[in-house]
Design an enzyme around this catalytic site. Structure first.
Site, PDB file in Angstrom:
ATOM      1  N   SER A 134     -10.197  -0.171   6.955  1.00 33.65           N
ATOM      2  CA  SER A 134      -9.519  -0.125   5.662  1.00 33.65           C
ATOM      3  C   SER A 134      -8.835  -1.406   5.230  1.00 33.65           C
ATOM      4  CB  SER A 134      -8.497   1.026   5.659  1.00 33.65           C
ATOM      5  OG  SER A 134      -9.145   2.254   5.856  1.00 33.65           O
ATOM      6  N   SER A 187      -9.321   2.329   2.948  1.00 35.17           N
ATOM      7  CA  SER A 187      -8.415   3.080   2.104  1.00 35.17           C
ATOM      8  C   SER A 187      -7.428   2.185   1.359  1.00 35.17           C
ATOM      9  CB  SER A 187      -7.624   4.075   2.990  1.00 35.17           C
ATOM     10  OG  SER A 187      -6.880   3.387   3.976  1.00 35.17           O
ATOM     11  N   LYS A 232       0.843  -1.198   0.000  1.00 33.10           N
ATOM     12  CA  LYS A 232       0.000   0.000   0.000  1.00 33.10           C
ATOM     13  C   LYS A 232       0.879   1.249   0.000  1.00 33.10           C
ATOM     14  CE  LYS A 232      -3.756   2.159   2.665  1.00 33.10           C
ATOM     15  NZ  LYS A 232      -4.676   1.997   3.817  1.00 33.10           N
TER      16      LYS A 232
END
Length: 439
Positions: free
Chosen positions: A173, A149, A80
């Site tokens: 997330s 996210s 990420k």
């Protein structure tokens, strides 16, 4: 025969260790899938095929040289884009950090490299790992959100771009994208996976999590990211893979406590019907339970902690560089100014009695069973979906896993299990039993 890029990380690790496939062959299969689907899914913030292939060739060279091989030798992993990587940019999904190269690996990335993993690229995150939707689309239906996210990580694993990926969770997330994208996801006990080199949004809540295609995958990568030194053994003493693989047919089936949680009123009819079906199918192994009245305020407690720390970490950005901050994040920061110091401190202090109440419940059960989201991934991109079925567990710092075993209106929906802090291995062992039962 299952394509290489569609196999689980656990299967691939065995094949790579045995020499049945090379890291370069596997990487090429993953990159071919990206070439076919990335225009639609848009899961990657940075992916340079030459860097990815060079990293894979390095793994192959180590094996040919007879070097010691780690448990993830040659397995590609997506990172990420709020997690630092020495050889790739880390832009945090924000114009504030466009073009940033820190030249450092986050501790968790360094641990992956030490375990032999091949860092494939950086996956898309929402702006500063917050709520502003990203460009990524759900691989099951590109008209729906993949969640946030950790949007890119969830979509990349679900879309067969990469077998494993890292995400982060401050509210929902990791678990929510896991549910929306129909994959396995683990938010471990807060602090189990080191956060050094990871963008900070909330020092109380931020947790590095993992995505994979099986419970065994989650255990494999979590162990590779866990510090089992003497200083941590009392807190994170369980090795997940050992506990998961120790299941035998004669072991008693686990017991589950089903909780509607304070967000139940927001669940849609299809999600309620789906999870109630799981509860009914488990019979006496699953008992409907409730928690003391302070749990009615837990969503607000999570909100107060998250808002107070969000403002502390990001508030100055909106003031100094307002043109580089989205309207949605500005609005959230403005709302956060309404959280008083007393509300923030009260919310922090409430965690201990609530954790004690949850622990007392889990003394009688192997895991809490509940929804991971109000329903499947919403259509459109105005939102990444509600995190209200996740934030309460993030607030308590407990481990949670989402299993891709339900479907509503043709879209995936997970089953969420929750365990005691530090008992991530036990939770994954319980999850493996349920995963196989529902398959």
């Amino acid at each position: 025969m299952t394509a290489l890029n569609e196999r689980t990380a656990s299967e691939l690790a065995q094949m790579l260790a045995a020499g049945d496939v090379s890291a370069e062959e596997l990487m090429r299969a993953c990159l071919e899938r990206v070439a076919d689907r990335e225009e639609t899914v848009q899961a990657w913030a940075f992916l340079d095929p030459e860097i990815a292939l060079a990293n894979a060739r390095t793994a192959d060279a180590r094996r040919k040289a007879g070097a010691a091989l780690g448990p993830l030798h040659g397995v590609p992993v997506g990172i990420k884009d709020v997690i630092e990587t020495a050889d790739m940019p880390t832009e945090n999904g924000s114009d504030l950090f466009r073009g940033q190269h820190t030249g450092r690996d986050a501790v968790c990335v360094a641990m992956l490299r030490n375990a032999g993993a091949v860092i494939m690229g950086k996956t898309v995150t929402t702006e500063l790992a917050n709520g502003c939707p990203s460009k990524t689309r759900n691989p099951h239906n590109p008209e729906h959100t993949p969640g946030g996210s950790s949007a890119g990580s969830g979509a990349a694993v679900a879309g067969f771009h990469v077998p494993l990926a890292l995400g982060t969770q401050t509210a929902g997330s990791v678990i929510r994208p896991g549910s929306f994208n129909g994959i396995h996801a683990l938010k471990p006990t807060v602090g189990r996976i080191p956060r050094d080199g990871v963008l900070m949004q909330s020092h109380t809540l931020d947790t590095v999590g993992v995505f994979g295609r099986s419970v065994e995958d989650l255990a494999l990568i979590t162990d590779s990211l866990s510090d089992f030194s003497a200083t941590n053994v009392s807190r994170y003493g369980d090795r997940c893979a050992e506990l998961v693989s120790a299941i035998q047919p004669d072991i008693l089936a686990p017991r589950f406590a089903f909780l509607e949680t304070p967000a139940w009123a927001e669940a849609d009819a299809g999600a309620r019907k789906a999870i109630e079906g799981v509860v009914a199918g488990l019979g006496a192994q699953c008992v409907r339970e409730s928690l003391p009245s302070p749990f009615d305020r837990i969503i607000d407690f999570h909100g107060a902690v998250g808002a107070g720390e969000l403002l502390a970490y990001y508030g100055h950005h909106a003031e100094v560089s307002p043109h580089k901050v989205s309207a949605l994040l500005k609005e959230r920061l403005a709302d956060a100014k309404g959280v008083g110091a007393g509300d923030y401190i009260s919310a922090l202090l409430a965690r201990r009695p609530l954790n004690e109440a949850l622990a007392a419940l889990l003394d009688r059960y192997d895991a809490v069973l509940c929804l991971p989201a109000p329903g499947p991934a919403p259509r459109g991109f105005a939102t990444t979906g509600s995190p209200k079925f996740n934030g309460l567990w993030t607030y308590l710092g407990v481990p949670c896993v989402s299993l891709p075993r339900l479907s509503v209106d043709g879209l995936p929906l997970g089953v969420q299990l929750v365990g005691k802090p530090g008992e991530d291995g036990k939770l994954l062992r319980t999850a493996r039993w349920l995963d196989r039962t529902l398959a």
